[in-house]
Enzyme design. Structure first.
Site, PDB file in Angstrom:
ATOM      1  N   SER A   1       3.275  63.243 -71.250  1.00  0.00           N
ATOM      2  CA  SER A   1       2.091  62.870 -70.722  1.00  0.00           C
ATOM      3  C   SER A   1       1.097  62.434 -71.536  1.00  0.00           C
ATOM      4  O   SER A   1       0.061  61.920 -71.565  1.00  0.00           O
ATOM      5  CB  SER A   1       1.399  63.878 -69.931  1.00  0.00           C
ATOM      6  OG  SER A   1       1.393  65.328 -70.425  1.00  0.00           O
TER       7      SER A   1
ATOM      8  N   HIS B   1       6.521  58.187 -66.331  1.00  0.00           N
ATOM      9  CA  HIS B   1       5.547  59.855 -66.371  1.00  0.00           C
ATOM     10  C   HIS B   1       5.337  59.854 -64.876  1.00  0.00           C
ATOM     11  O   HIS B   1       4.607  59.052 -64.204  1.00  0.00           O
ATOM     12  CB  HIS B   1       4.166  59.331 -67.205  1.00  0.00           C
ATOM     13  CG  HIS B   1       3.309  60.370 -67.036  1.00  0.00           C
ATOM     14  ND1 HIS B   1       1.972  60.332 -66.978  1.00  0.00           N
ATOM     15  CD2 HIS B   1       3.466  62.004 -67.137  1.00  0.00           C
ATOM     16  CE1 HIS B   1       1.305  61.505 -67.120  1.00  0.00           C
ATOM     17  NE2 HIS B   1       2.259  62.466 -67.048  1.00  0.00           N
TER      18      HIS B   1
ATOM     19  N   GLU C   1       4.080  56.044 -63.789  1.00  0.00           N
ATOM     20  CA  GLU C   1       3.681  55.134 -64.933  1.00  0.00           C
ATOM     21  C   GLU C   1       4.815  54.870 -65.668  1.00  0.00           C
ATOM     22  O   GLU C   1       5.554  55.736 -66.276  1.00  0.00           O
ATOM     23  CB  GLU C   1       2.672  55.989 -65.724  1.00  0.00           C
ATOM     24  CG  GLU C   1       1.132  56.213 -65.207  1.00  0.00           C
ATOM     25  CD  GLU C   1       0.121  56.877 -66.228  1.00  0.00           C
ATOM     26  OE1 GLU C   1      -0.890  56.396 -66.043  1.00  0.00           O
ATOM     27  OE2 GLU C   1       0.610  57.810 -66.614  1.00  0.00           O
TER      28      GLU C   1
ATOM     29  N   ASN D   1      -4.048  59.588 -67.122  1.00  0.00           N
ATOM     30  CA  ASN D   1      -4.780  60.762 -68.251  1.00  0.00           C
ATOM     31  C   ASN D   1      -5.986  60.294 -68.929  1.00  0.00           C
ATOM     32  O   ASN D   1      -6.848  60.898 -69.371  1.00  0.00           O
ATOM     33  CB  ASN D   1      -3.949  61.590 -69.248  1.00  0.00           C
ATOM     34  CG  ASN D   1      -2.905  62.485 -68.336  1.00  0.00           C
ATOM     35  OD1 ASN D   1      -3.542  63.016 -67.075  1.00  0.00           O
ATOM     36  ND2 ASN D   1      -1.866  62.957 -68.682  1.00  0.00           N
TER      37      ASN D   1
HETATM   38  N1  CAA Z   1       6.620  70.271 -53.830  1.00  0.00           N
HETATM   39  C1  CAA Z   1       6.881  69.611 -52.726  1.00  0.00           C
HETATM   40  N2  CAA Z   1       6.238  69.012 -51.671  1.00  0.00           N
HETATM   41  C2  CAA Z   1       5.053  69.783 -51.748  1.00  0.00           C
HETATM   42  C3  CAA Z   1       4.157  70.567 -52.755  1.00  0.00           C
HETATM   43  C4  CAA Z   1       5.182  70.920 -53.727  1.00  0.00           C
HETATM   44  N3  CAA Z   1       4.953  71.570 -54.682  1.00  0.00           N
HETATM   45  N4  CAA Z   1       3.051  71.009 -52.780  1.00  0.00           N
HETATM   46  C5  CAA Z   1       2.790  70.662 -51.466  1.00  0.00           C
HETATM   47  N5  CAA Z   1       3.803  69.850 -51.031  1.00  0.00           N
HETATM   48  C6  CAA Z   1       3.744  68.971 -49.604  1.00  0.00           C
HETATM   49  C7  CAA Z   1       3.552  69.727 -48.408  1.00  0.00           C
HETATM   50  O1  CAA Z   1       4.812  70.309 -47.830  1.00  0.00           O
HETATM   51  C8  CAA Z   1       3.030  68.825 -47.547  1.00  0.00           C
HETATM   52  O2  CAA Z   1       3.768  67.898 -46.964  1.00  0.00           O
HETATM   53  P1  CAA Z   1       3.676  67.087 -45.346  1.00  0.00           P
HETATM   54  O3  CAA Z   1       2.371  66.366 -45.394  1.00  0.00           O
HETATM   55  O4  CAA Z   1       4.772  66.411 -45.262  1.00  0.00           O
HETATM   56  O5  CAA Z   1       3.713  68.224 -44.420  1.00  0.00           O
HETATM   57  C9  CAA Z   1       2.123  67.847 -48.535  1.00  0.00           C
HETATM   58  O6  CAA Z   1       2.619  68.135 -49.738  1.00  0.00           O
HETATM   59  C10 CAA Z   1       0.426  68.440 -48.355  1.00  0.00           C
HETATM   60  O7  CAA Z   1       0.693  69.638 -48.755  1.00  0.00           O
HETATM   61  P2  CAA Z   1      -0.344  70.822 -48.253  1.00  0.00           P
HETATM   62  O8  CAA Z   1      -0.822  70.582 -46.849  1.00  0.00           O
HETATM   63  O9  CAA Z   1       0.344  72.243 -48.435  1.00  0.00           O
HETATM   64  O10 CAA Z   1      -1.558  71.027 -49.098  1.00  0.00           O
HETATM   65  P3  CAA Z   1      -2.606  69.745 -49.510  1.00  0.00           P
HETATM   66  O11 CAA Z   1      -2.781  68.858 -48.329  1.00  0.00           O
HETATM   67  O12 CAA Z   1      -3.738  70.580 -50.161  1.00  0.00           O
HETATM   68  O13 CAA Z   1      -1.734  68.860 -50.591  1.00  0.00           O
HETATM   69  C11 CAA Z   1      -1.366  68.388 -52.564  1.00  0.00           C
HETATM   70  C12 CAA Z   1      -1.308  69.456 -51.790  1.00  0.00           C
HETATM   71  C13 CAA Z   1      -0.496  67.279 -52.630  1.00  0.00           C
HETATM   72  C14 CAA Z   1      -1.067  69.297 -54.061  1.00  0.00           C
HETATM   73  C15 CAA Z   1      -2.834  67.724 -52.870  1.00  0.00           C
HETATM   74  O14 CAA Z   1      -3.866  68.959 -53.115  1.00  0.00           O
HETATM   75  C16 CAA Z   1      -3.053  66.978 -54.054  1.00  0.00           C
HETATM   76  O15 CAA Z   1      -2.529  65.779 -54.049  1.00  0.00           O
HETATM   77  N6  CAA Z   1      -3.599  67.351 -55.098  1.00  0.00           N
HETATM   78  C17 CAA Z   1      -3.893  66.656 -56.428  1.00  0.00           C
HETATM   79  C18 CAA Z   1      -2.941  66.598 -57.168  1.00  0.00           C
HETATM   80  C19 CAA Z   1      -2.803  65.694 -58.307  1.00  0.00           C
HETATM   81  O16 CAA Z   1      -3.796  65.021 -58.818  1.00  0.00           O
HETATM   82  N7  CAA Z   1      -1.659  65.728 -59.142  1.00  0.00           N
HETATM   83  C20 CAA Z   1      -1.627  65.163 -60.244  1.00  0.00           C
HETATM   84  C21 CAA Z   1      -1.776  65.960 -61.456  1.00  0.00           C
HETATM   85  S1  CAA Z   1      -1.985  65.203 -63.151  1.00  0.00           S
HETATM   86  C22 CAA Z   1      -0.296  65.207 -63.511  1.00  0.00           C
HETATM   87  O17 CAA Z   1       0.552  65.582 -62.908  1.00  0.00           O
HETATM   88  C23 CAA Z   1       0.123  64.583 -64.836  1.00  0.00           C
HETATM   89  C24 CAA Z   1      -0.246  65.081 -65.942  1.00  0.00           C
HETATM   90  O18 CAA Z   1      -0.076  64.360 -67.037  1.00  0.00           O
HETATM   91  C25 CAA Z   1      -1.281  66.063 -66.096  1.00  0.00           C
END
Ligand code: CAA
Length: 294
Positions: A119, A140, A152, A190
């Site tokens: 990242s 990414h 990405e 990022n």
């Molecule tokens: N693995 C697989 N599926 C998952 C999961 C996981 N770890 N966590 C949640 N899910 C799935 C659930 O099964 C659910 O699926 P359905 O819609 O088909 O039922 C869906 O995602 C939504 O989950 P929840 O209802 O349990 O919870 P939520 O609505 O709060 O969603 C989330 C959880 C998808 C994590 C959401 O909160 C979200 O999008 N958060 C932001 C995440 C984000 O910004 N990620 C990027 C981070 S930065 C990065 O990764 C890069 C870096 O370089 C740092």
């Protein structure tokens, strides 16, 4: 040469997600970890995710079995020899990546494409650990990989345009939306996300709002799925601190400088969800409670 078989190095949070979506995309996948326990742990988390899809009716049981059948775990780097694309998702430390890439470079045919899921580290620098800078790029993914729709695709000045196109097509075959970007620390996401979450910590330090009020503001006022401090706990305070330092080192801009509170929390071992404590206490993971930080 088309991409027919995929190797993934690292079967942690990101590696297991990448292996899962590659297998769902129809590719036979070999995923490598350093110990049998880690291979097993990674494959178990994939099985759990696939099981959840079957329970929800998003995937049929026979499809799940086919996807699982395309995945093979190994501790032996030699097993990646026949892969057309290898995606690396190991620890974000350059010496470890150097060792891995130079070993893979000796092992794999000249045609194999190498991609890093880093990242923040330089793709160009990693490419210099190999004799194939033209077949080296960044892919990414975002956490949780099976859910987040973006990848990405990062080219360096040395990446062959044909290889870059193959990587874009690979991302699309995994059901992701590939975005094109170049090798500048932080890439697109990022570059924008890190200053935002660091600013949330600064806002907390300055008493602009409480942990919950800062999170609710961005969730309810801007429609973000998570508030910035919850997101920090989710990504990991240690990971974010590390990325921010690399970005600050690259650009020397204040907006990338990790705030003192973040540093203190990392030093204290409060790394977020994975350690049970960050801006929230996850003793009951279903009901995170905001921490008292002063
Ligand atoms: N693995 C697989 N599926 C998952 C999961 C996981 N770890 N966590 C949640 N899910 C799935 C659930 O099964 C659910 O699926 P359905 O819609 O088909 O039922 C869906 O995602 C939504 O989950 P929840 O209802 O349990 O919870 P939520 O609505 O709060 O969603 C989330 C959880 C998808 C994590 C959401 O909160 C979200 O999008 N958060 C932001 C995440 C984000 O910004 N990620 C990027 C981070 S930065 C990065 O990764 C890069 C870096 O370089 C740092």
């Amino acid at each position: 040469m088309p991409i027919e078989k995929v190797g993934v190095v690292g079967c942690g949070l990101m590696g297991s997600g990448i292996a899962q979506v590659a297998a769902q995309g129809g590719y036979p996948v070999v995923v490598r970890e350093v110990s049998e326990q880690l291979v097993e742990k990674g494959l178990k988390s994939i099985e759990k995710n696939l099981g959840r899809l079957v329970e929800k009716g998003t995937m049929s049981a026979p499809d799940r079995d086919q996807v699982r059948g395309r995945l093979r775990g190994t501790t032996n780097l030699d097993d990646l020899k026949g892969c057309d694309l290898i995606v690396e998702a190991i620890i974000e430390q350059l010496p470890a990546k150097r060792e891995l890439w130079s070993a893979l470079d000796k092992l794999c045919p000249k045609s194999t494409i190498f991609a890093s899921n880093t990242s923040s580290l330089s793709i160009t620098e990693m490419a210099t650990f190999t004799q194939r800078p033209d077949r080296f790029l960044g892919l990414h993914f975002f956490n949780p990989v099976p859910v987040m729709k973006l990848v990405e695709v990062i080219r360096t000045i040395a990446t062959d345009p044909k290889v870059y196109d193959d990587a874009l097509a690979f991302g699309a075959k995994l059901g992701k939306t590939p975005v094109r970007t170049t090798d500048r620390t932080g890439f697109i996401v990022n570059r924008l996300l890190v200053p935002y979450i660091l600013d949330a910590v600064r806002a907390l330090e300055e008493g602009v709002g409480s942990i919950e009020d800062i999170d609710n503001s961005m969730k309810l006022g801007c429609g973000h799925p998570m508030g910035p401090l919850t997101l920090l706990d989710f990504v990991g305070l240690d990971t974010t601190y590390y990325i921010a330092n690399i970005m600050f080192d690259e650009f020397k801009e204040k907006r990338f400088a990790p705030p003192p509170l973040l540093k203190r929390m990392v030093l204290a071992g409060w790394h977020g969800r994975k350690t049970g404590r960050g801006f929230y206490d996850y003793t009951d993971p279903a009901k995170p409670m905001p921490m008292r930080l002063s």
